[in-house]
Design a protein around this motif. Structure first.
Motif, PDB file in Angstrom:
ATOM      1  N   UNK A 172     -33.931 -21.242  -7.031  1.00  0.00           N
ATOM      2  CA  UNK A 172     -33.534 -21.896  -8.352  1.00  0.00           C
ATOM      3  C   UNK A 172     -34.725 -21.575  -9.336  1.00  0.00           C
ATOM      4  N   UNK A 173     -35.621 -22.379  -8.777  1.00  0.00           N
ATOM      5  CA  UNK A 173     -37.037 -22.668  -9.469  1.00  0.00           C
ATOM      6  C   UNK A 173     -37.527 -21.103  -9.875  1.00  0.00           C
ATOM      7  N   UNK A 174     -37.272 -20.209  -8.972  1.00  0.00           N
ATOM      8  CA  UNK A 174     -37.813 -18.842  -9.321  1.00  0.00           C
ATOM      9  C   UNK A 174     -36.952 -18.426 -10.536  1.00  0.00           C
ATOM     10  N   UNK A 175     -35.617 -18.570 -10.507  1.00  0.00           N
ATOM     11  CA  UNK A 175     -34.754 -18.148 -11.745  1.00  0.00           C
ATOM     12  C   UNK A 175     -35.278 -18.665 -12.838  1.00  0.00           C
ATOM     13  N   UNK A 176     -35.454 -19.839 -12.866  1.00  0.00           N
ATOM     14  CA  UNK A 176     -35.969 -20.866 -14.143  1.00  0.00           C
ATOM     15  C   UNK A 176     -37.366 -19.974 -14.628  1.00  0.00           C
ATOM     16  N   UNK A 177     -38.246 -19.803 -13.857  1.00  0.00           N
ATOM     17  CA  UNK A 177     -39.610 -19.306 -14.098  1.00  0.00           C
ATOM     18  C   UNK A 177     -39.502 -17.927 -14.560  1.00  0.00           C
ATOM     19  N   UNK A 178     -38.490 -16.999 -14.082  1.00  0.00           N
ATOM     20  CA  UNK A 178     -38.147 -15.608 -14.655  1.00  0.00           C
ATOM     21  C   UNK A 178     -37.950 -15.511 -16.017  1.00  0.00           C
ATOM     22  N   UNK A 179     -36.892 -16.603 -16.205  1.00  0.00           N
ATOM     23  CA  UNK A 179     -36.314 -16.777 -17.664  1.00  0.00           C
ATOM     24  C   UNK A 179     -37.339 -17.194 -18.703  1.00  0.00           C
ATOM     25  N   UNK A 180     -38.154 -18.021 -18.128  1.00  0.00           N
ATOM     26  CA  UNK A 180     -39.343 -18.559 -19.072  1.00  0.00           C
ATOM     27  C   UNK A 180     -40.097 -17.274 -19.291  1.00  0.00           C
ATOM     28  N   UNK A 181     -40.659 -16.747 -18.289  1.00  0.00           N
ATOM     29  CA  UNK A 181     -41.513 -15.428 -18.311  1.00  0.00           C
ATOM     30  C   UNK A 181     -40.796 -14.341 -19.286  1.00  0.00           C
ATOM     31  N   UNK A 182     -39.614 -14.088 -19.158  1.00  0.00           N
ATOM     32  CA  UNK A 182     -38.910 -13.219 -19.870  1.00  0.00           C
ATOM     33  C   UNK A 182     -39.102 -13.310 -21.358  1.00  0.00           C
ATOM     34  N   UNK A 183     -38.673 -14.824 -21.594  1.00  0.00           N
ATOM     35  CA  UNK A 183     -38.829 -15.337 -23.145  1.00  0.00           C
ATOM     36  C   UNK A 183     -40.297 -15.162 -23.405  1.00  0.00           C
ATOM     37  N   UNK A 184     -41.179 -15.508 -22.851  1.00  0.00           N
ATOM     38  CA  UNK A 184     -42.633 -15.655 -23.167  1.00  0.00           C
ATOM     39  C   UNK A 184     -42.977 -13.999 -23.644  1.00  0.00           C
ATOM     40  N   UNK A 185     -42.494 -13.120 -22.771  1.00  0.00           N
ATOM     41  CA  UNK A 185     -42.964 -12.037 -23.067  1.00  0.00           C
ATOM     42  C   UNK A 185     -42.046 -11.300 -24.317  1.00  0.00           C
TER      43      UNK A 185
END
Length: 129
Positions: A88-101
């Protein structure tokens, strides 16, 4: 092994070793002068404790991984739950990464006018704790 040797081998501060002993995670086998002495087996236990900490386990959770004889007694259900939490934490971090990119490269003058950015904001909300 004295506390200095254990500290050097485990790369843990002597204060950490004393704290772990106070919590009952490790046990000294005696003293030589003022220095605590440990069995060489303590290094394996300290490695397991460190691995548990890296996995996000609390010291209390780690303490349940050993029986009264100090033998390893892994709680597989707890570890499966921790693995699920990490997913779940990985999914959260991927969403944040995608948003930042996207924010960094979006060609729109205003990010709020960007459909992709709007979708990313909505998907990121799903992963809030």
């Amino acid at each position: 092994m004295d506390i200095a040797e254990v500290s050097r081998e485990s790369r843990l501060a002597p204060s950490t070793l004393r704290y772990y002993e106070k919590l009952g995670l490790i046990r000294s086998i005696g003293r030589k002068g003022l220095r605590r002495q440990y069995s060489p087996k303590v290094l394996n236990k300290l490695n397991i404790i460190s691995l548990g900490r890296v996995a996000g386990l609390s010291l209390n959770e780690i303490s349940t991984m050993f029986d009264d004889s100090d033998e390893l007694a892994i709680d597989r259900i707890l570890l499966a739950q921790k693995a699920s939490d990490i997913d779940l934490q990985i999914k959260r971090l991927e969403a944040v990464r995608d948003s930042l990119n996207h924010v960094a490269t979006c060609p729109k003058k205003s990010h709020l006018d960007c459909q992709s950015f709007q979708k990313l904001m909505k998907s990121a909300k799903r992963y809030l704790p």
